[in-house]
Scaffold this motif. Structure first.
Motif, PDB file in Angstrom:
ATOM      1  N   GLN A 117      -0.826  -6.015  -1.529  1.00  0.00           N
ATOM      2  CA  GLN A 117      -0.626  -4.751  -0.125  1.00  0.00           C
ATOM      3  C   GLN A 117      -1.530  -5.376   0.915  1.00  0.00           C
ATOM      4  OE1 GLN A 117       1.440  -2.201  -0.885  1.00  0.00           O
ATOM      5  NE2 GLN A 117       2.106  -3.449  -2.706  1.00  0.00           N
ATOM      6  N   GLU A 134      -6.046  -2.755   4.148  1.00  0.00           N
ATOM      7  CA  GLU A 134      -6.600  -1.188   4.323  1.00  0.00           C
ATOM      8  C   GLU A 134      -6.040  -0.307   3.109  1.00  0.00           C
ATOM      9  OE1 GLU A 134      -8.568   0.391   6.207  1.00  0.00           O
ATOM     10  OE2 GLU A 134      -9.064  -1.245   7.097  1.00  0.00           O
ATOM     11  N   HIS A 135      -4.806  -0.621   2.714  1.00  0.00           N
ATOM     12  CA  HIS A 135      -4.304  -0.070   1.220  1.00  0.00           C
ATOM     13  C   HIS A 135      -5.253  -0.240   0.306  1.00  0.00           C
ATOM     14  CE1 HIS A 135      -1.433   1.608  -1.331  1.00  0.00           C
ATOM     15  NE2 HIS A 135      -1.525   0.715  -2.195  1.00  0.00           N
ATOM     16  N   VAL A 136      -5.629  -1.682  -0.027  1.00  0.00           N
ATOM     17  CA  VAL A 136      -6.283  -2.084  -1.200  1.00  0.00           C
ATOM     18  C   VAL A 136      -7.723  -1.501  -1.198  1.00  0.00           C
ATOM     19  CG1 VAL A 136      -7.680  -4.245  -2.200  1.00  0.00           C
ATOM     20  CG2 VAL A 136      -5.350  -4.233  -1.203  1.00  0.00           C
ATOM     21  N   ASN A 180      -8.418   1.565   0.515  1.00  0.00           N
ATOM     22  CA  ASN A 180      -8.321   2.945   0.046  1.00  0.00           C
ATOM     23  C   ASN A 180      -8.179   3.181  -1.207  1.00  0.00           C
ATOM     24  OD1 ASN A 180      -8.650   3.763   2.799  1.00  0.00           O
ATOM     25  ND2 ASN A 180      -6.408   3.474   3.308  1.00  0.00           N
ATOM     26  N   THR A 181      -7.377   2.143  -1.864  1.00  0.00           N
ATOM     27  CA  THR A 181      -7.167   2.384  -3.587  1.00  0.00           C
ATOM     28  C   THR A 181      -8.574   2.078  -4.149  1.00  0.00           C
ATOM     29  OG1 THR A 181      -5.027   1.644  -3.100  1.00  0.00           O
ATOM     30  CG2 THR A 181      -6.218   1.552  -5.649  1.00  0.00           C
ATOM     31  N   GLN A 232     -10.460   5.227  -3.913  1.00  0.00           N
ATOM     32  CA  GLN A 232      -9.999   6.476  -4.673  1.00  0.00           C
ATOM     33  C   GLN A 232     -10.650   6.273  -6.241  1.00  0.00           C
ATOM     34  OE1 GLN A 232      -5.776   6.336  -4.241  1.00  0.00           O
ATOM     35  NE2 GLN A 232      -5.836   7.161  -2.060  1.00  0.00           N
TER      36      GLN A 232
END
Length: 191
Positions: free
Chosen positions: A173, A176-178, A180-181, A184
């Motif tokens: 991905q 930024e998606h990595v 953010n994951t 979380q």
């Protein structure tokens, strides 16, 4: 003699070379939360003792092994790397900590300090690894070497599934998606 325990969680980021482990970890964790490893490799330009690594002679590293001062150690490219038990205990005294390690490093630390050790695997395709290494300007022989290692390193994903808890992040991905994951996962784990 009772074994000391970690006061807060220790997150270990694992994945194939070129998966973005270090870059992602540095984007998520505060710099002071990193557990600093010992190494025998020469200091690179801009690196600082005690910030990037504890730079050791071969003789002193061997003394660390013999005195059982390391939670784990390994050899990579003919240089030794290892995580000190005292450093790990100190960094997890007031807050969680992290490091980017091999699967074998995770296993050794997990055996000493479970259940306070959480593996997070960055799962990435071989094509993306090669593309990222090319973008970094790595030499063709380095890319070939890392590509050959990929098949071995990606097998660690199946091994991590045996540990609870564990997390696997799709690192194909966007960055930024990595990031953010991973944020979380940290938030869920420390609550």
């Amino acid at each position: 003699m009772t074994r000391p325990s970690l006061h807060h969680l220790f997150f270990i980021i694992i994945g194939p070379s070129g998966s973005g482990k270090t870059k992602v970890a540095e984007a998520v964790f505060p710099k002071e939360y990193k557990v600093i490893s010992h190494t025998t490799r020469p200091k690179r330009t801009g690196e600082q003792e005690g910030t990037d690594y504890y730079f050791e002679t071969q003789q002193h590293f061997q003394q660390l092994i013999e005195s059982k001062a390391l939670a784990e150690y390994d050899t990579y490219n003919e240089q030794k790397y290892g995580v000190g038990i005292d450093e790990l205990l100190r960094k997890t005294t007031e807050h969680y900590a992290y490091d980017v390690l091999t699967f074998q490093g995770f296993q050794a630390i997990e055996a000493l300090f479970k259940p306070m050790v959480i593996p997070i695997f960055l799962d990435v395709s071989k094509e993306n690894v090669i593309a990222r290494l090319q973008e970094r300007g790595e030499l063709p022989e380095i890319i070939k070497e890392r590509s050959a290692l990929y098949d071995q390193e990606i097998q660690n994903k199946e091994k991590i599934i045996r540990y609870s808890p564990h997390f696997i992040i799709d690192a194909n991905q966007p960055f930024e998606h990595v990031v953010n994951t991973l944020k979380q996962i940290i938030d869920i784990s420390i609550k």
